[in-house]
Design a protein around this motif. Sequence first.
Motif, short mmCIF file in Angstrom:
data_model
loop_
_atom_site.label_atom_id
_atom_site.label_comp_id
_atom_site.label_asym_id
_atom_site.label_seq_id
_atom_site.Cartn_x
_atom_site.Cartn_y
_atom_site.Cartn_z
N GLN A 139 36.99 10.38 4.94
CA GLN A 139 36.21 9.69 5.26
C GLN A 139 35.59 8.34 4.65
N SER A 140 36.64 7.49 3.83
CA SER A 140 37.18 6.56 3.10
C SER A 140 37.63 5.90 4.45
N HIS A 143 34.42 5.27 7.09
CA HIS A 143 33.82 4.04 6.29
C HIS A 143 34.72 2.58 6.88
N ASP A 148 30.38 5.28 9.86
CA ASP A 148 29.87 5.73 9.09
C ASP A 148 29.07 6.96 9.43
N SER A 149 28.05 7.49 10.36
CA SER A 149 27.97 8.29 11.04
C SER A 149 28.77 9.23 11.26
N ALA A 151 32.11 9.73 9.54
CA ALA A 151 31.91 9.71 8.02
C ALA A 151 31.14 10.86 7.28
N SER A 152 30.25 11.19 7.71
CA SER A 152 29.22 11.51 6.47
C SER A 152 29.19 13.50 7.02
#
Lengths: 299, 304
Positions: A139-140, A143, A148-149, A151-152
Amino acid sequence: MPRRRPTLLERQRRRLVVPFLLPALLLYGLFMLYPAFTTFYVALTEWDGVNAPEWVGGGNFGRLLDDPLFTSTITNTIVFTVLGALVLFPGAMFFGYVTQRLRFGRFYRFLILAPVALSVTTAALLWKFLVDPNFGALQSILHAIGLDSLASIELLGRPSTAMLMVVLATVWHGIGLWMTFFAAAVERVPAELKESATLDGATSFQVFRFVVWPLMWEVTRTLLVLWMIQGLQTFAFIIAMTNGGPLRATEVIGTYLYKVAFASSEFGYGAAIAVVLFAAILVLTLLSQRLTRRESEQY
Amino acid sequence: MTTPTAIPPAAAVTPSPPEPPRSSRPRRPVRPGRVLTHLALASYCLTSVSAFVWCVMVSLKTNPEFFSTSPWSLPSDPQFGNYAEAWSSAQISRFFINSLYVTVTSVGVSLLFAVMAAYVLARVDFPGRSVVRMIFLSGLMMPAFLVIVPLYFLLRNLGLLGSLHGLVLVYIATQIPFSIYLLSSFFQSLPKELEEAACVDGASPTRTFFSVVLPQVSPAVASVALLNTLTIWNEFFFALVFLTDPQQQTIPVGILGLSVNAQYSANWVQLFAGLVITMIPMLVLFAFAQERIARGVSVGALKG
């Protein structure tokens, strides 16, 4: 073949037969053969493990046909196997082919193979945590590169992506072995054929496509059947990563059997699933043996 | 192939001066495809390695640090104490000893029995030999799922459910077919002269087996032992079903239990330290015997 008169050595060695075979036969018979045969009987009963088994004939198999959960586990198992093949085979073939020819090939191969030494649970947990939305390392990275989309997304928490994650973890763990199979197959292609093609000005890809590939197709076919046999028995990665969820999207035959038998105590029904699974494996094994035989005739 | 053979090979066209034949392989021009291939391989391997690195780095952080810092940051003050804590209070040491006991006993005993049986099957001509061989080899096709239900009750009736000894017995049995399969082909490839000589010299058949035959097959036995060690050390399914007592679990099942507990206790660094500890033995073994393991496991997977 006519039997000759046994020599002294042979007569002496015959005395070994019983004492040397007995320990292996006893343990193997008691802890494998006996349970294997008993499964076929248990599959014809309804049994909660406490009261005596109740004979229901083919009832469990009829119930399997009407069990929507079982049908969906079959679909999931097929999805797993097909997705896995789509990721595994091109990857393993590529690795197997190029690490044979490239500089540092052995080094690459060592690193690709290394995950095999990890236990399945360790590999599965590593992946589970890597993609964890709260503290995962993936995830990092997403990001950091502005996705970002992506990653969430809870990759293991969504039915649409969970299976893919399990497949990727499984492939990551085992790809080194399949790479080894393909490397061995490439080695069996006569070197003169490759050399003459290279001298004729063929690129590496052309050598692969027109010289190596046709000879490797036979091997690939057999390996595909072997992958199917393994795919049918997927278990540990799923238990450790998703436990069949979310919404049973990753429930496969193996995990379903495990839960039916050891969580719901429906041992007869579980045994029936085992019998079906065994039948499928048997068919695939026979198929792979036929393919292998034909292949060895060709070479 | 459409390229006519008359066209000279690409390497000959490059205007490099003739070099003295230092290496057997001519220096090839840099091709974009080759660079791309290296890039692809290197990035794959980098991803793989960074997964390990990440695991090690987390294992050296503190729990607050783990949640507050980037996953890729270095631990500010390496907490080697996490390892000691995982070893003792998270019971990794217990899992370790259990796994060690189960692996050593079952690999040792099953190998001894399999070597004996394989020798007789490969070397001695006795009535019913092919039937016995078939019985053993049929075990190669039996998935663990096929035996699991009756085996569970068999162990329960013997009072061995939840005990490591029961698991050892099961592991011995499951290793036998494949070990016999591999070993009997090795026995068949051995020359018979030495055994005959030993017999003529008056050695008993048992003596011949242990002091003449076994030394000759020890490389094969070592291969099979290595392979079985890896399989048993990492075995999950039987261990999950049979080892119901948390005190009596092997590493693969124990570590899974720890990961479930970590979700409640939020002691993640300890779990990661545990993961690292349990990875080490097999990775070390693998580093020393990579080729042998790869070859062996390939054969193992090909058994179907």
